[in-house]
Motif scaffolding. Structure first.
Motif, PDB file in Angstrom:
ATOM      1  N   PRO A 227      -7.398 -47.535  49.501  1.00  0.00           N
ATOM      2  CA  PRO A 227      -8.211 -47.436  48.283  1.00  0.00           C
ATOM      3  C   PRO A 227      -9.692 -47.666  48.545  1.00  0.00           C
ATOM      4  CG  PRO A 227      -7.159 -49.577  48.390  1.00  0.00           C
ATOM      5  CD  PRO A 227      -6.653 -48.804  49.579  1.00  0.00           C
ATOM      6  N   PRO A 232     -11.389 -40.545  49.410  1.00  0.00           N
ATOM      7  CA  PRO A 232     -10.226 -41.274  48.883  1.00  0.00           C
ATOM      8  C   PRO A 232      -8.911 -40.649  49.318  1.00  0.00           C
ATOM      9  CG  PRO A 232     -11.816 -40.761  47.141  1.00  0.00           C
ATOM     10  CD  PRO A 232     -12.207 -39.960  48.344  1.00  0.00           C
ATOM     11  N   TYR A 236      -4.592 -42.220  45.681  1.00  0.00           N
ATOM     12  CA  TYR A 236      -5.428 -43.137  44.911  1.00  0.00           C
ATOM     13  C   TYR A 236      -6.362 -42.415  43.941  1.00  0.00           C
ATOM     14  CZ  TYR A 236      -3.820 -46.551  48.309  1.00  0.00           C
ATOM     15  OH  TYR A 236      -3.034 -47.355  49.099  1.00  0.00           O
ATOM     16  N   GLN A 237      -6.512 -41.103  44.084  1.00  0.00           N
ATOM     17  CA  GLN A 237      -7.445 -40.405  43.203  1.00  0.00           C
ATOM     18  C   GLN A 237      -6.870 -39.130  42.588  1.00  0.00           C
ATOM     19  OE1 GLN A 237      -9.242 -37.259  44.350  1.00  0.00           O
ATOM     20  NE2 GLN A 237      -7.642 -37.180  45.905  1.00  0.00           N
ATOM     21  N   PHE A 246      -2.533 -50.329  39.949  1.00  0.00           N
ATOM     22  CA  PHE A 246      -3.521 -50.956  40.834  1.00  0.00           C
ATOM     23  C   PHE A 246      -3.490 -52.475  40.682  1.00  0.00           C
ATOM     24  CE2 PHE A 246      -5.417 -46.685  40.921  1.00  0.00           C
ATOM     25  CZ  PHE A 246      -5.733 -46.576  42.276  1.00  0.00           C
ATOM     26  N   THR A 260       3.254 -42.979  50.539  1.00  0.00           N
ATOM     27  CA  THR A 260       3.365 -43.648  49.237  1.00  0.00           C
ATOM     28  C   THR A 260       4.289 -44.858  49.258  1.00  0.00           C
ATOM     29  OG1 THR A 260       5.068 -42.078  48.413  1.00  0.00           O
ATOM     30  CG2 THR A 260       2.771 -41.590  47.900  1.00  0.00           C
ATOM     31  N   ALA A 338      -5.507 -54.096  47.235  1.00  0.00           N
ATOM     32  CA  ALA A 338      -5.985 -52.920  46.523  1.00  0.00           C
ATOM     33  C   ALA A 338      -6.472 -53.307  45.148  1.00  0.00           C
ATOM     34  CB  ALA A 338      -4.839 -51.905  46.404  1.00  0.00           C
ATOM     35  N   ARG A 340      -8.909 -51.798  41.603  1.00  0.00           N
ATOM     36  CA  ARG A 340      -9.539 -50.659  40.943  1.00  0.00           C
ATOM     37  C   ARG A 340     -10.044 -51.133  39.585  1.00  0.00           C
ATOM     38  NH1 ARG A 340      -9.343 -45.082  41.298  1.00  0.00           N
ATOM     39  NH2 ARG A 340      -9.176 -45.553  43.497  1.00  0.00           N
TER      40      ARG A 340
END
Length: 341
Positions: A227, A232, A236-237, A246, A260, A338, A340
């Motif tokens: 991340p 990216p 994650y995007q 997240f 994943t 991680a 976000r």
């Protein structure tokens, strides 16, 4: 240097003279990365005529035939250190420190695509994990004819925005076309909404067929998700994770993923809630593949790379020079959970 018998001069400590090192680097940039002699001259801080002489020296001394060979097959110092510390064979791709992460990724992907052919052969099952690195790599593959070889998708690609079939199938098709291989898609979501749904789906015979193929891989090819990277990771995007995901990954201490499946800095996956819904192969399954090739570019992925090494996922590593240097330097980058906003 070349002795009177035409042999490469390699010192007792395994190093080679400066001219031979420069010739090897110039050859890698010219033959493996398609840089012009002017661009190489700029990168090596020398003249175009000097680059021409280095390339001539590389050809005359046997550094370059059809492919590039290190003198007497001796790895570089960094490659030796990675082998000694992690028991992983590394291919270090020369990239200047000032290169952007976008350019770095493209150059690593190009080199990885040209190296891959030495690992691919007939009668193999080859697992591919989709992602930004694999997508970049797929655009540079060098065709090699094989027979009875199959490309197996390692993790589902669907999410709330798309089925993921177009994205994953195009990536896999490039690998299949390059090696004349049959493609086995895995048309499931990247993450199920409920772990119970995943468990039920995994009992279906059509799903079991793909899972059985994954369990018998000869080669697994993947990048590491992060991340933190400037480029990216797709998971994650690309609409695969929501804010709550997240937050859960942060609570569970996740620092990256392979196909994943998320892991911590020490390589552990147990207790990471999102993995109960993920469709990537369990690491115990992935480790059954005799050869597991990881392609990494950018220092931002160093925590993820260290975690994947700790998990024992990698047998062969293709990595840019700066990240490789940081990997063998102690305490350069520590893992972070991680997050976000």
């Amino acid at each position: 240097m070349i002795d009177d018998l035409g042999r490469l001069d390699v010192r007792d400590d395994g190093t080679v003279p400066g001219k031979t090192r420069d010739a090897l680097r110039a050859a890698h940039l010219y033959y493996m990365q398609d840089l012009t002699m002017d661009a190489i001259a700029h990168e090596l801080h020398t003249s175009r005529s000097s680059v021409s002489r280095l390339l001539s020296h590389a050809r005359a001394s046997g550094l370059v035939e059809i492919s590039i060979h290190s003198p007497l097959d001796l790895p570089s110092r960094i490659e030796r250190e990675i082998l000694e510390r992690h028991e992983v064979r590394a291919h270090v791709v020369p990239v200047p420190d000032h290169a952007s992460d976008v350019d770095r990724l493209d150059r690593v992907a190009l080199s990885a695509a040209r190296i891959l052919g030495q690992y691919v052969d007939s009668n193999q099952l080859i697992g591919i994990a989709w992602g930004s690195t694999m997508s970049a790599m797929s655009r540079h593959l060098v065709p090699k004819a094989t027979h009875n070889t199959e490309i197996v998708q390692l993790n589902g690609a669907g999410n709330l925005r798309t089925t993921g079939i177009v994205y994953a199938s195009e990536l896999l098709r490039r690998f299949g076309d390059a090696f004349g291989a049959r493609v086995q898609q895995f048309p499931v979501p990247a993450f199920f909404d409920d772990p119970a749904t995943r468990r039920a789906f995994w009992k279906e015979r059509s799903t079991r067929r793909l899972l059985d193929l994954q369990a018998r891989l000869d080669v697994a090819l993947f990048g590491v998700g992060s991340p933190f990277a400037e480029v990216p990771s797709h998971v994650y995007q690309g609409g695969y994770l929501e804010r709550a995901d997240f937050q859960a990954l942060s609570r569970d201490g996740a620092i990256g993923d392979v196909a994943t499946v998320f892991y911590r800095a020490d390589g552990t996956t147990e207790g990471i809630a999102l993995n109960e819904r993920a469709t990537g192969p369990d690491f115990a399954v992935l480790r059954r593949a005799p050869r597991r090739i990881c392609v990494v570019s950018g220092r931002a992925k160093l925590p993820s790379l260290r975690g994947a090494l700790a998990a024992g996922l990698i047998t062969d590593l293709i990595v840019d020079e700066g990240t490789a240097r940081a990997l063998v330097e102690p305490d350069q980058v520590s893992g972070r959970p991680a997050t976000r906003s």
